[in-house]
Design an enzyme around this catalytic site. Sequence first.
Site, short mmCIF file in Angstrom:
data_model
loop_
_atom_site.label_atom_id
_atom_site.label_comp_id
_atom_site.label_asym_id
_atom_site.label_seq_id
_atom_site.Cartn_x
_atom_site.Cartn_y
_atom_site.Cartn_z
N LYS A 42 0.85 -1.20 0.00
CA LYS A 42 0.00 0.00 0.00
C LYS A 42 0.88 1.25 0.00
O LYS A 42 2.07 1.19 0.32
CB LYS A 42 -0.89 -0.02 1.24
CG LYS A 42 -0.11 0.03 2.56
CD LYS A 42 -0.99 -0.24 3.77
CE LYS A 42 -0.17 -0.16 5.05
NZ LYS A 42 -0.96 -0.57 6.23
N ARG A 140 -10.62 -0.15 15.22
CA ARG A 140 -10.47 0.68 14.03
C ARG A 140 -11.38 0.06 12.97
O ARG A 140 -12.58 0.25 13.05
CB ARG A 140 -8.98 0.72 13.63
CG ARG A 140 -8.65 1.78 12.61
CD ARG A 140 -7.17 1.80 12.23
NE ARG A 140 -6.76 0.56 11.56
CZ ARG A 140 -5.54 0.36 11.05
NH1 ARG A 140 -4.60 1.31 11.14
NH2 ARG A 140 -5.23 -0.78 10.45
N TYR A 270 15.17 30.43 8.21
CA TYR A 270 14.06 31.24 8.74
C TYR A 270 14.12 31.38 10.25
O TYR A 270 14.37 30.41 10.97
CB TYR A 270 12.73 30.58 8.37
CG TYR A 270 12.39 30.61 6.89
CD1 TYR A 270 12.26 31.82 6.21
CD2 TYR A 270 12.17 29.43 6.20
CE1 TYR A 270 11.93 31.85 4.85
CE2 TYR A 270 11.83 29.45 4.85
CZ TYR A 270 11.72 30.67 4.19
OH TYR A 270 11.38 30.67 2.84
N MET A 318 10.76 24.27 2.43
CA MET A 318 9.98 23.38 1.56
C MET A 318 10.86 22.56 0.63
O MET A 318 10.58 21.38 0.38
CB MET A 318 8.98 24.21 0.73
CG MET A 318 8.00 23.35 -0.05
SD MET A 318 6.85 24.31 -1.03
CE MET A 318 5.87 25.11 0.24
C1 LIG Z 1 -0.21 -1.64 6.79
C2 LIG Z 1 -0.83 -2.92 7.18
C3 LIG Z 1 -0.05 -4.07 7.41
C4 LIG Z 1 1.46 -4.06 7.43
O1 LIG Z 1 1.87 -3.70 8.72
P1 LIG Z 1 3.45 -3.71 9.11
O2 LIG Z 1 3.43 -3.39 10.55
O3 LIG Z 1 4.05 -2.64 8.26
O4 LIG Z 1 3.93 -5.05 8.78
C5 LIG Z 1 -0.70 -5.26 7.67
N1 LIG Z 1 -2.05 -5.33 7.72
C6 LIG Z 1 -2.84 -4.25 7.52
C7 LIG Z 1 -4.29 -4.39 7.59
C8 LIG Z 1 -2.26 -3.01 7.26
O5 LIG Z 1 -3.04 -1.94 7.07
#
Ligand SMILES: *Cc1c(COP(=O)(O)O)cnc(C)c1O
Length: 387
Positions: A42, A140, A270, A318
Amino acid sequence: MITGAVRTAGALAEAVVDLAAVAHNTAVVAQAAGTPVMAVVKADGFGHGAVPVARAALGAGATWLGVASGAEALSLRAAGITAPVLSWLHGLDDDFAAVVAARVDLAAAGPEQLWAIAAGAARAGMPAQVHLKVDTGMSRGGALLADWPHLVSLARRLEADGLLRVRGVWSHLARADEPGNHSIATQVARFEEAVGYARAAGLDPPLRHLANSAAALGAPRTRYDLVRAGIALYGVEPLPGREHGLRPALTLRARAVLVKRTPPGTGVSYQHTYTTSAATTLVLVPLGYADGVPRAASNRAAVWIGGQRRPIAGVVSMDQFVVDAGNLPVQVGDEVVVFGPGDAGEPTVTDWARWLVTNPHEIFTGIGARVSRRYQGMPGQESHHAG
Ligand SMILES: *Cc1c(COP(=O)(O)O)cnc(C)c1O
């Protein structure tokens, strides 16, 4: 892919991704877990590039890919990747027909989602492959145990109608990086209960999955049929103080664009939040918060230059920041490593996460689109592309 014009202009900074490290890490996780691995790619492969990472992980034995959205899944398919993919976060108005037709599995945690997925499957003319998600304590995603019977019976009905097939039951851990924490056992117990209920109600999901990287490596009872590994594949040890021989895959680097000698008492950047204490060499680095060097790194983080760790001086802008290089003989064009594997002493992403009070995931995914990605370590995949 970047255009010819942009390529000619050159990128000011690059992320070099070692795909051999990704392959090595995949093999380490598969070996340690003794379970098939879903490579989580992802957010563009945690900023490393979803397609090259997916190919490297699949080549090293991963059997599944995991992404957050249907759009991410479709871009893997568009690249010609045919391996099983699970996508787990959807809006009700997503184009489920396209995702189902692309043979992408979908997570579902509520009846509205199941109905929308079933409607997409009807349009696609083929059953959706669904992984029902139960909330075992993360609070969640996932259906509460109280709502589980309703979700299971609806899934059963849609299965009987030929609109979907429940291929998986899954959940996510809240405290996987604390092996021995009682919450892991609590979540495992609730997961067992949910799987048992689903089976008793007539579902027959071949895949149960619960573990992320930390659990895959540290909590054997969470491994079930598949582990969803993200951060470990990118080479970050997910468990504090434990070493599995993972190799960091990404090096964020740039070249000094300006070097100047300044007297003591010189205010830098800055608001002059940094003032030189002695005559020193200031080095300008063409990376800023738009590129993933957070403003919170101002006066707090260090980079590798001239064989030493040297501090960021003043506020990160930036597009650029300044390093106080002391009396190092730095020249324009010298390499500046923001983070890398750490072999030479350069900071690692884990150092950056500690300095910025965050996790490596956030540092990785903050690397901006202006930083070009360059791939090495995998024949046929050495290439450049923009973030
Ligand atoms: C991002 C994610 C993972 C991977 O988690 P890591 O701690 O990076 O291995 C696994 N399962 C779900 C549902 C996630 O959203």
